[in-house]
Enzyme design. Structure first.
Site, PDB file in Angstrom:
ATOM      1  N   SER A  62      37.617  28.860  35.011  1.00 20.70           N
ATOM      2  CA  SER A  62      36.458  29.671  34.640  1.00 20.70           C
ATOM      3  C   SER A  62      35.387  28.833  33.946  1.00 20.70           C
ATOM      4  CB  SER A  62      36.876  30.805  33.713  1.00 20.70           C
ATOM      5  OG  SER A  62      37.985  31.493  34.235  1.00 20.70           O
TER       6      SER A  62
HETATM    7  N1  SAH Z   1      42.403  31.391  33.214  1.00 23.81           N
HETATM    8  C1  SAH Z   1      42.255  30.352  34.209  1.00 23.81           C
HETATM    9  C2  SAH Z   1      41.376  30.741  35.366  1.00 23.81           C
HETATM   10  C3  SAH Z   1      42.061  31.731  36.190  1.00 23.81           C
HETATM   11  S1  SAH Z   1      41.550  31.939  37.868  1.00 23.81           S
HETATM   12  C4  SAH Z   1      41.790  29.055  33.603  1.00 23.81           C
HETATM   13  O1  SAH Z   1      41.567  28.990  32.384  1.00 23.81           O
HETATM   14  O2  SAH Z   1      41.681  28.076  34.343  1.00 23.81           O
HETATM   15  C5  SAH Z   1      42.577  33.339  38.176  1.00 23.81           C
HETATM   16  C6  SAH Z   1      44.022  33.016  38.374  1.00 23.81           C
HETATM   17  O3  SAH Z   1      44.711  34.260  38.471  1.00 23.81           O
HETATM   18  C7  SAH Z   1      44.298  32.268  39.676  1.00 23.81           C
HETATM   19  O4  SAH Z   1      44.955  31.079  39.411  1.00 23.81           O
HETATM   20  C8  SAH Z   1      45.181  33.236  40.461  1.00 23.81           C
HETATM   21  O5  SAH Z   1      46.181  32.596  41.234  1.00 23.81           O
HETATM   22  C9  SAH Z   1      45.792  34.064  39.356  1.00 23.81           C
HETATM   23  N2  SAH Z   1      46.292  35.372  39.769  1.00 23.81           N
HETATM   24  C10 SAH Z   1      45.765  36.253  40.659  1.00 23.81           C
HETATM   25  N3  SAH Z   1      46.546  37.346  40.773  1.00 23.81           N
HETATM   26  C11 SAH Z   1      47.612  37.157  39.935  1.00 23.81           C
HETATM   27  C12 SAH Z   1      48.776  37.927  39.597  1.00 23.81           C
HETATM   28  N4  SAH Z   1      49.021  39.118  40.145  1.00 23.81           N
HETATM   29  N5  SAH Z   1      49.649  37.423  38.709  1.00 23.81           N
HETATM   30  C13 SAH Z   1      49.432  36.216  38.140  1.00 23.81           C
HETATM   31  N6  SAH Z   1      48.351  35.437  38.390  1.00 23.81           N
HETATM   32  C14 SAH Z   1      47.448  35.906  39.296  1.00 23.81           C
END
Ligand code: SAH
Length: 215
Positions: A62
């Protein structure tokens, strides 16, 4: 791991302030945690720009100002047990680890969990537990949580996560259809029910069900 020069870091914090990140503890945590190691490969040189950047498994780390706004909205206290859904690069979890007692972070891609764990270890962030699970169901074995942060967009705040929030707890979650602008909302759980307020428009990858197909 040398990190950026002081000038770059000063500008980074100045920029975060200009974007509305004003909480001194959040700014201190973001100054302390180097974003570089979380952004691997060719984009690492751009770690101190206020941009989302690609990471493995087709996901994104992000934008720092959004991490700051979300962390601030979460109002983390030093004794809190926090759940993050969507570990991604691990950057958001690392920031939280400086503010909370304990951070559980869950991710559906095992590879992202492994890579994030390596960075946590190298930074000696010992109060983070990262796990490969479908976070739409939360983490019942560690519930309830003082704070929950979801970093992928759901159509509505997932019911299991609302159920795993303590009374008096706060959850921050982007809601809306994927591929459009979503709204970041804050949910406060009171004894009598949930109170919702809108923070700002955001854009996140979707919260998907099931585990990723990588190893
Ligand atoms: N917080 C992260 C950015 C997250 S991007 C950072 O600091 O870099 C969103 C993430 O959510 C992705 O890696 C994606 O794979 C994950 N995601 C999506 N659906 C999910 C679920 N049901 N359970 C766990 N993770 C999930």
């Amino acid at each position: 791991m040398s990190g950026p020069d002081p000038e770059t870091k000063m500008q980074f914090v100045f920029h975060l302030r200009s974007k509305g990140v004003t909480d001194a503890k959040v700014l201190a945590a973001m100054e302390e945690i180097d974003r570089g190691p979380f952004v691997r490969g060719i984009f690492a040189a751009r770690a101190y720009e206020d941009m989302p950047l690609p990471i493995a498994c087709g996901q994104t780390i992000s934008q720092p100002s959004v991490v700051g706004i979300m962390t601030q909205a979460l109002e983390v206290n030093p004794r809190d047990k926090v759940l993050e859904v969507g570990t991604g690069s691990g950057y958001q979890a690392a920031i939280l680890s400086k503010l909370a007692r304990r951070v559980y972070t869950v991710e559906r891609h095992a590879r992202l969990v492994r890579e994030a764990q390596m960075v946590f270890q190298s930074m000696h962030l010992a109060n983070i537990t990262a796990m490969t699970v479908d976070g739409s169901f939360g983490l019942p074995e560690q519930a309830p949580f003082d704070r929950i942060i979801v970093t992928a967009a759901a159509e509505d705040p997932p019911g299991p996560l609302l159920a795993q929030l303590k009374i008096g707890g706060i959850m921050v979650v982007p809601v809306g259809q994927s591929d459009t602008v979503q709204t970041l909302i804050r949910v406060r759980r009171h004894e009598t029910g949930f109170e919702y307020d809108e923070i700002r428009p955001v854009r996140f990858v979707p919260l998907l069900e099931g585990l990723g197909k990588d190893g």
